[in-house]
Design a protein around this motif. Structure first.
Motif, PDB file in Angstrom:
ATOM      1  N   THR A   6      10.606   2.597   2.423  1.00  0.00           N
ATOM      2  CA  THR A   6      11.518   1.782   3.218  1.00  0.00           C
ATOM      3  C   THR A   6      12.806   2.566   3.478  1.00  0.00           C
ATOM      4  N   ARG A  27       5.533  -3.912  -3.011  1.00  0.00           N
ATOM      5  CA  ARG A  27       6.404  -3.570  -4.126  1.00  0.00           C
ATOM      6  C   ARG A  27       6.969  -4.842  -4.709  1.00  0.00           C
ATOM      7  N   ASP A  65      -3.658  10.409   4.133  1.00  0.00           N
ATOM      8  CA  ASP A  65      -2.603   9.783   3.338  1.00  0.00           C
ATOM      9  C   ASP A  65      -1.237  10.183   3.899  1.00  0.00           C
ATOM     10  N   THR A  66      -0.306   9.206   3.891  1.00  0.00           N
ATOM     11  CA  THR A  66       1.071   9.485   4.315  1.00  0.00           C
ATOM     12  C   THR A  66       2.013   8.915   3.267  1.00  0.00           C
TER      13      THR A  66
HETATM   14  C1  WTA Z   1       4.779   4.279  -2.967  1.00  0.00           C
HETATM   15  C2  WTA Z   1       6.049   2.165   2.014  1.00  0.00           C
HETATM   16  C3  WTA Z   1       1.724   7.357  -3.279  1.00  0.00           C
HETATM   17  C4  WTA Z   1       5.826   5.181  -3.589  1.00  0.00           C
HETATM   18  C5  WTA Z   1       6.074   2.905   3.375  1.00  0.00           C
HETATM   19  C6  WTA Z   1       7.039   4.913  -2.720  1.00  0.00           C
HETATM   20  C7  WTA Z   1       3.116   5.932  -2.168  1.00  0.00           C
HETATM   21  C8  WTA Z   1       6.899   3.446  -2.449  1.00  0.00           C
HETATM   22  C9  WTA Z   1       2.625   6.367  -0.928  1.00  0.00           C
HETATM   23  C10 WTA Z   1       7.554   3.037  -1.178  1.00  0.00           C
HETATM   24  C11 WTA Z   1       1.598   7.362  -0.939  1.00  0.00           C
HETATM   25  C12 WTA Z   1       4.143   4.885  -0.590  1.00  0.00           C
HETATM   26  N1  WTA Z   1       1.190   7.831  -2.137  1.00  0.00           N
HETATM   27  N2  WTA Z   1       2.672   6.424  -3.331  1.00  0.00           N
HETATM   28  N3  WTA Z   1       1.075   7.817   0.187  1.00  0.00           N
HETATM   29  N4  WTA Z   1       3.268   5.699   0.026  1.00  0.00           N
HETATM   30  N5  WTA Z   1       4.046   5.013  -1.926  1.00  0.00           N
HETATM   31  O1  WTA Z   1       9.215   1.093   0.443  1.00  0.00           O
HETATM   32  O2  WTA Z   1       6.069   4.785  -4.926  1.00  0.00           O
HETATM   33  O3  WTA Z   1       7.087  -0.273   0.512  1.00  0.00           O
HETATM   34  O4  WTA Z   1       8.264   5.211  -3.359  1.00  0.00           O
HETATM   35  O5  WTA Z   1       7.322   1.933   1.665  1.00  0.00           O
HETATM   36  O6  WTA Z   1       5.486   3.208  -2.380  1.00  0.00           O
HETATM   37  O7  WTA Z   1       7.174   1.748  -0.833  1.00  0.00           O
HETATM   38  P1  WTA Z   1       7.741   1.028   0.453  1.00  0.00           P
END
Ligand code: WTA
Length: 575
Positions: free
Chosen positions: A362, A469, A357-358
């Motif tokens: 954005t 999102r 998990d990572t």
């Molecule tokens: C969620 C994605 C839990 C989180 C690269 C974050 C995660 C938002 C995780 C960002 C994870 C992303 N575990 N939640 N490993 N990765 N999130 O901008 O709420 O599309 O703030 O970027 O996704 O989503 P974005």
């Protein structure tokens, strides 16, 4: 507050990883040292696209396959040298149109090789890339192009219908990549121009702080935000690609993210190519059979996908997985939403590998908190901060909280790939940095006493459905455009496959009666007006929506009622 619980550990398997010891890297890490691995580090004049492609094209990786592209109609391969030449041509195409440094050039197409060479070419001339999902409908396209004052958009003859040029005075050029019968004024024939353009390009050497990409992402209120990143982000793209993706010389790397999403650019384009890796891109729709077959056909070794995809693969059954040879996989990663321990256990069973998990956003531009191959994993945890990144759980005043206390997940500022601006919205930008010295992510989490971070949810209401999102506000705005809908409140409802599904509560206008036909019509209205992934899967008609005195719909109340939880503080509710 959460208590220490007995946690499961999946130990790291000994191997030759690019990062051998997390603890020692973390304690000695300096971003300045990473910079010295680039040729520009003394002058500071750089270009991310040059570093990703041309540097290799001029060196020993010249004839190495940089891009493998496959969809149901096309199967192609490009070397670093070929990508360098094609992107040079595209840079020249833009220059010929008078497009230059700082101009916004959008991409609106289904996945194809032209997006990748086009994005590289745009960055080479110092212009700013604006990637869009092909699923966007007219309203979504309009909002983004208008906010960014885009001068050009690269698209297909089919999708150009969704670009309302009459409402976009700044948009001078629509670059169409395929054949069409009739060319309107301002439309540029990509094929013809590319055939005539030169392979040689004067690259724009820019400052590390020069912008290169504008990613629109949803917030809980208002219009989508344009998150701006700068060339200096390459430092972090590069080193996270090396240590987290663990990219090595003979890897075949596949990131399933679309370039409309930041994962599809940072880790679908820049990180792999900055590391000189062979990057596989698969277009077309998701299908368990085809995805597994892709791994077998190309002998994929490193694979980066999302929990929603893993959950769909899991529900397709293990037999499907057994039909393809997945034995080449050596490293599997996930991003986008919390990765369920259940999925990790399933991954151990079908791939014989851990899914790493990572966590990042954005806004952060690159990995922040991750599981490294060399590290013991605690399923359900996002892992530990990348070296050079200081993460903490803070209260609403910015005080650091002790282990197991739930709070705001915050990052010490700055870091190389941190966003530099929210386009046209400085107030929004400042909000992220309101607690001095911290970037406030909007996620809530806790930390355990060994330094692992555990995600809990969004502090605000953004819905994360199948890894996308979706801002409830966008969906509500679209719903109330429908003649039958008086008011709408939209929430994410937990769903075992999609993470969350969109549920809409609506009240009807006078003269309308609830029927299954009407609800379906409203659902399609959102689907066609916004995008497929924004359409509510459930719509419930209510007499009245809970609102604050200032008129804000209280989504948390809707959500609590939906889930049968206490509604919490209702002091601001209307009558
Ligand atoms: C969620 C994605 C839990 C989180 C690269 C974050 C995660 C938002 C995780 C960002 C994870 C992303 N575990 N939640 N490993 N990765 N999130 O901008 O709420 O599309 O703030 O970027 O996704 O989503 P974005």
């Amino acid at each position: 507050m959460t208590e220490r619980q007995l946690v499961e550990t999946i130990p790291s398997v000994k191997g030759r990883y690019n990062l051998q010891s997390y603890e020692s890297a973390y304690s000695t890490f300096r971003w300045d040292e990473i910079k010295t691995q680039f040729t520009w580090h003394q002058t500071g004049n750089c270009n991310l696209a040059y570093e990703a492609i041309d540097r290799h094209a001029q060196g020993s990786l010249k004839n190495k396959t940089a891009l493998i592209y496959e969809d149901d109609a096309r199967k192609e391969k490009y070397t670093f040298e070929q990508l360098s030449q094609i992107s040079n041509r595209f840079g020249n195409l833009l220059l010929k149109l008078g497009i230059g440094q700082g101009d916004r050039v959008f991409f609106f197409m289904p996945r194809n090789p032209e997006i990748y060479t086009g994005i590289i070419g745009t960055i080479k001339i110092g212009a700013i890339v604006g990637p869009l999902f092909e699923a966007f409908m007219e309203g979504a396209v309009l909002d983004r192009l208008a906010d960014a004052e885009a001068v050009a958009i690269v698209t297909t003859s089919a999708l150009k219908q969704r670009i309302p040029r009459d409402k976009l005075p700044h948009l001078k050029y629509v670059i169409v990549v395929d054949e069409q019968e009739q060319w309107l004024p301002g439309e540029i024939d990509y094929r013809q121009e590319m055939a005539e353009a030169s392979d040689e390009l004067d690259i724009a050497w820019v400052d590390l702080e020069h912008p290169f990409i504008l990613h629109y992402t949803s917030g809980s209120t208002g219009k989508p935000k344009g998150v701006l990143h700068v060339h200096g982000a390459m430092i972090q793209h590069y080193i996270t690609g090396k240590w987290v993706l663990d990219l090595q010389d003979d890897d075949i790397y596949w990131c399933t993210g679309d370039p409309g999403w930041v994962t599809g650019t940072t880790y679908g384009i820049f990180a792999p190519w900055l590391n000189g890796a062979t990057n596989l891109i698969r277009g077309g729709r998701f299908s368990p059979e085809r995805w597994y077959q892709t791994i077998e056909d190309y002998k994929v070794t490193v694979w980066y996908s999302a929990p929603t995809a893993f959950r769909m693969l899991m529900s397709a059954g293990d037999e499907v997985a057994r039909k393809s040879d997945l034995s080449t996989l050596r490293h599997v990663l996930s991003v986008g939403e919390p990765l369920n321990p259940e999925v990790i256990r399933w991954g151990m069973k079908v791939f014989g590998k851990r899914i790493h998990d990572t966590w990042w956003m954005t806004e952060t531009g690159a990995h922040m908190i991750v599981n490294f191959p060399c590290m013991d994993m605690r399923p359900g945890s996002m892992g530990k901060p990348f070296p050079g990144i200081q993460a903490a759980i803070v209260d609403d005043q910015g005080n650091e909280l002790p282990p197991y206390r739930l709070g705001n997940l915050a990052i010490r500022t700055p870091w190389p790939s941190m966003m530099r601006k929210i386009w046209n919205n400085p107030a929004k930008y400042e909000e992220y940095f309101r607690l001095k010295g911290w970037y406030i992510s909007g996620d809530s989490a806790y930390r355990d006493e060994d330094g692992y971070f555990w995600f809990q949810g969004r502090v605000d209401d953004v819905i994360n459905t199948s890894g996308e999102r979706v801002g409830p506000f966008d969906v509500e705005s679209k719903l109330v455009e429908h003649p039958a809908v008086a008011e709408a409140g939209v929430i994410g409802k937990p769903d075992p496959i999609r993470g969350e599904i969109i549920k809409a509560f609506i009240s009807l206008r006078e003269g309308y009666r609830e029927t299954p036909e009407l609800l379906e019509e409203i659902r399609l209205f959102v689907r066609n007006g916004l995008s497929a992934h924004s359409a509510p899967r459930e719509i419930e008609v209510v007499g009245k929506l809970p609102k604050t005195r200032s008129g804000k719909i209280m989504r948390r109340v809707l959500k609590a009622q939906e889930l049968g939880l206490p509604t919490g503080d209702l002091s601001t509710i209307e009558d």
